[in-house]
Design a protein around this motif. Structure first.
Motif, PDB file in Angstrom:
ATOM      1  N   CYS A   1     -12.949  -6.022   4.650  1.00 53.62           N
ATOM      2  CA  CYS A   1     -12.472  -6.366   3.086  1.00 53.62           C
ATOM      3  C   CYS A   1     -11.871  -7.488   3.141  1.00 53.62           C
TER       4      CYS A   1
ATOM      5  N   GLN B   1      -7.105  -0.450  -0.351  1.00 53.41           N
ATOM      6  CA  GLN B   1      -7.510   0.896  -0.581  1.00 53.41           C
ATOM      7  C   GLN B   1      -8.134   1.311   0.866  1.00 53.41           C
TER       8      GLN B   1
ATOM      9  N   ALA C   1       0.878  -1.274  -0.033  1.00 54.44           N
ATOM     10  CA  ALA C   1      -0.243   0.100  -0.064  1.00 54.44           C
ATOM     11  C   ALA C   1       0.911   1.340   0.004  1.00 54.44           C
TER      12      ALA C   1
ATOM     13  N   GLU D   1      -8.137  -5.785  -3.124  1.00 52.76           N
ATOM     14  CA  GLU D   1      -8.150  -4.416  -3.610  1.00 52.76           C
ATOM     15  C   GLU D   1      -8.818  -3.588  -2.400  1.00 52.76           C
ATOM     16  N   GLY D   2      -9.887  -3.886  -1.983  1.00 53.25           N
ATOM     17  CA  GLY D   2     -10.449  -3.009  -0.859  1.00 53.25           C
ATOM     18  C   GLY D   2      -9.710  -3.008   0.385  1.00 53.25           C
TER      19      GLY D   2
ATOM     20  N   GLU E   1      -4.638   2.574   2.566  1.00 47.42           N
ATOM     21  CA  GLU E   1      -4.281   3.790   2.141  1.00 47.42           C
ATOM     22  C   GLU E   1      -5.164   4.906   2.622  1.00 47.42           C
ATOM     23  N   TRP E   2      -6.516   4.707   2.717  1.00 44.39           N
ATOM     24  CA  TRP E   2      -7.260   5.837   3.407  1.00 44.39           C
ATOM     25  C   TRP E   2      -6.970   6.181   4.542  1.00 44.39           C
TER      26      TRP E   2
END
Length: 781
Positions: free
Chosen positions: A681, A692, A398, A688-689, A695-696
């Motif tokens: 997730c 994400q 990530a 992929e989730g 990263e968020w």
């Protein structure tokens, strides 16, 4: 007991015995005595009504479930941000304009009352002058007569105005004292504060007096009569009437009122959405306007800037109050002590006092500010290397520049949050993170979630997590169906509530639930809580659904203990939910149906010693997950509800982070910020989730959090970690040690080029085997 609880104990205990036959009178009295008077009245009326309904209801062979009436203060919280145990209010979106006027409205109240009182005084004096008016009298002569009467009656007018303003102050203090005083530091002594006031008065008063001498001359030339009358009026205000009353009014009461209003309310409200200096300057300008005259406006603004800065610096409303008192007190020196100006002894004494005040005042102002603490839990973000990521972990793959930068300046290592022999899960792991040894205090996951959802547990009750799940479609027997999703295909909150409410109203399910004494508490999530009365869950085996995705349910169904009752309810629920119109619509949209329920995580009521008693610090928790809120509630922490906090990838990262910053700036010492998305997730098989979500977490939460903490200007410590590993390969939990970083804003470390990952934390050589001990290191213990 003065709230009429004791005299009605027997009246209410009878209905309780009917509804809860296993509860003793002593247990009921202990439960009753924990309530406030208003809570008691609400609870008493609710149970009386339910008891009468049961007594008068027609009898059936199989009774329907008895819904336990829950008072408002114990009901599941509605959406909205709130701190404490009060009922939350739905948060309203507020623009900066609305926030601005919402912050400064106390100033308008104070200004309006002062203006109204001044108009009343002038009208009274004008009426008093009317009989002596000569119609040939000019405006200047009339003006001078009114000013002369103001000077003559200044003492009584001052008493009238001060008493009126005191009533305004009392009203504001009663309503907003908690708001203005929450940030007070008990460690700063009153003697130190007095010296701070002395240095403020000695330096600032002399500085402003000298700087305004030129302005005084200009006004003297332009408006000689005005300045002369104003000076006479001010002298009379200082010297007319009993001296102690003037001192009390000007030196004591005025600073209390003005600092409480302008610093404690206005500046503090402005600082919530503005930077430090704009909030100080705006509050100071309004403070200057209150003082009317051109000279007073100027020195009041200068004083306001100093008082605003000192309030921001010391984070204690008592500091500007003491400084303002001493500043006003300096005005009496030229009036009452003119004879001592030429005395060398007095000058030496004053000089020594100012020097001592400067030293001690500087010590107070430069002492370290109270440190803030924050724990950020990225649920399940730690993992094993993943083939699809070229054998890197999601943390390594990530893009997390903020966590990587923090890791370069922090202590990093590995932490065993799940002790050997304890099941791996957020319940046991987060207990460890919060300082509790799960080997000693863990009684099951469901009781923790029940506490987070305000579901009451009585002695003899057992709590269960009741998931909405997705079962395989098809004509195969029930026990051969596979679990496709532990979260009902990530069912939305509105659909979850509708499904559960309809299920509870289904006659067959309701009859069975009543027979087995099971109550289900619907929630706007796939996570439901169930309570079964008078049951022993010792030996019960109930598998966590997220650890068995894709497996047939036959071997996983609950066994032993009250398993038959749970299996019966699960089967009835599947038959009803499988054909529900909401699930038919979900199938048509290509979504998995939420067509089953699953009981697991059984346990009895839990008790945790409050963290505040051990560490002497007030904390709160921000999470969308009832489990985490429940641990926080049992640990004595306040809970925060955020609109849009879902526990999924679409959660409100910014809203949760802003709630943490707001809480830390409002007097709390530490916060726990929990982000569930990486774990969910992973359970859903969404790699992929998960990337994400990580990263968020970095860009939308931790970056925002660090920026806000840095802007506040207070030292802080930041602990970032995963509670447990959630493995992409199995979509289940793992109890291996997790990576952590501990950042201290005051520690000056030479950056080490490394990122934040499982490998870098393992390479540090730091391994803390007893995970519950880390919070002590975080909180300086």
């Amino acid at each position: 007991m003065d709230d009429n609880r004791a005299d009605s104990s027997a009246v209410v205990y009878e209905p309780w015995m009917t509804l809860h036959p296993n509860m003793t009178l002593q247990q009921w009295q202990a439960h009753r005595d924990r309530m406030s008077a208003s809570e008691w009245e609400s609870y008493r009326d609710a149970w009386r009504a339910e008891y009468m309904r049961i007594k008068t209801a027609p009898q059936t062979s199989v009774s329907a479930p008895i819904p336990a009436p829950v008072p408002q203060h114990m009901a599941a919280p509605a959406q909205g941000v709130y701190y404490g145990s009060a009922a939350p209010v739905r948060a309203k979106k507020r623009t900066n304009t609305r926030k601005f006027f919402g912050a400064i409205w106390p100033f308008f109240v104070y200004l309006g009352v002062s203006t109204l009182l001044s108009i009343i005084v002038i009208l009274v004096l004008f009426i008093a002058v009317v009989p002596s008016i000569d119609y040939g009298m000019g405006f200047d002569e009339l003006y001078n007569r009114i000013m002369a009467m103001l000077v003559e009656w200044s003492f009584y007018l001052n008493v009238f105005i001060q008493v009126s303003l005191f009533l305004v102050f009392a009203a504001f203090f009663i309503k907003y004292k908690k708001h203005a005083l929450t940030s007070a530091h008990p460690g700063i002594r009153a003697l130190d504060l007095a010296f701070v006031g002395m240095i403020a008065s000695a330096g600032l008063w002399l500085l402003v007096s000298g700087a305004l001498s030129g302005l005084d001359r200009i006004i003297q030339r332009l408006l000689p009569d005005f300045l002369s009358n104003l000076n006479d009026l001010m002298d009379n205000l200082l010297t007319s009437g009993p001296g102690w009353l003037s001192v009390l009014s000007i030196v004591v009461f005025a600073p209390l009122l003005e600092e409480f209003m302008m610093r404690g309310l206005v500046q503090k409200r402005l600082s919530r959405f503005m930077r430090k200096w704009p909030s100080i300057l705006i509050a100071s300008a309004l403070f200057g306007i209150l003082h009317a005259g051109p000279i007073q406006v100027t020195y009041a603004f200068a004083l306001g800037v100093f008082l605003g800065w000192i309030y921001n610096r010391c984070d204690n409303i008592l500091v500007p109050i003491f400084a303002h008192m001493a500043f006003n007190g300096m005005n009496f020196i030229p009036v009452f002590a003119e004879f001592a100006v030429d005395s060398p002894w007095i000058s030496a004494l004053v000089g020594a006092g100012v020097a001592a005040a400067a030293i001690l005042g500087y010590r107070v102002l430069s002492k370290p500010l109270k440190r803030k603490y924050c724990i950020v839990i990225g649920d399940g973000m730690a993992d094993h290397p993943v083939k699809e990521l070229d054998w890197r972990t999601p943390l390594q793959a990530a893009n997390i520049p903020v966590m990587d930068e923090l890791a370069a300046q922090s202590v990093i290592g590995c932490l065993r949050t799940v002790p050997e022999g304890v099941p791996a899960g957020s319940d046991t792991a987060i207990l460890s993170v919060c300082g509790y040894d799960p080997r000693k205090c863990y009684t099951g996951r469901a009781p923790l979630e029940a506490a987070g959802a305000d579901v009451p547990l009585m002695p003899g009750d057992a709590a269960y997590r009741c998931n909405l799940i997705s079962l395989e479609d098809g004509d195969m027997p029930y026990h051969e169906k596979r679990i496709l999703s532990h979260s009902g295909g990530s069912v939305d909150g509105e659909s979850a509530l509708a499904l559960m409410r309809d299920l509870l109203e289904d006659p067959e399910f309701a009859a069975a639930a009543g027979y087995y004494r099971v109550s289900v508490y619907p929630a706007a999530s796939f996570r439901q809580i169930a309570v079964q009365q008078g049951v022993d869950v010792t030996g019960l085996l109930a598998a966590p659904p997220h650890d068995h995705l894709g497996e047939a349910i036959g071997p996983l169904l609950p066994r032993y203990g009250p398993a038959d009752s749970l299996n019966t309810l699960m089967h009835i629920a599947h038959v009803f939910l499988d054909r529900h119109e909401i699930n038919e619509k979900r199938r048509a949209e290509g979504k998995p149906p939420a067509n089953g329920i699953w009981f697991w995580a059984e346990g009895t009521a839990a008790f945790l010693p409050p963290l505040k008693d051990k560490y002497k610090k007030r904390g709160f928790v921000v999470s969308a997950v009832p489990l985490v809120r429940g641990i926080g509630a049992l640990a004595g922490m306040e809970r925060v509800i955020i609109p849009g906090a879902t526990g999924e990838l679409d959660t409100d990262f910014e809203g949760k982070t802003d709630a943490v910053l707001h809480g830390l700036n409002s007097g709390f010492d530490f916060a726990v910020l929990h982000i569930e998305a990486p774990d969910e997730c992973t359970h859903a098989g969404d790699l992929e989730g998960k990337l994400q979500a990580i990263e968020w977490l970095d860009s939308r939460a931790i970056a925002r959090l660090k920026q806000g903490l840095d802007r506040a200007g207070k030292p802080y410590r930041l602990l970032i970690l995963s509670d447990h590993l959630t493995l992409t390969e199995t979509r289940g939990h793992n109890g291996e040690p997790v990576p952590f970083l501990l950042y201290d804003s005051r520690a000056k470390r030479k950056p080490i080029p490394r990122g934040f990952s499982e490998a870098s934390c393992e390479e540090s050589g730091i391994l803390i085997e007893e995970g519950h001990e880390l919070i002590g290191k975080l909180l300086d213990n």
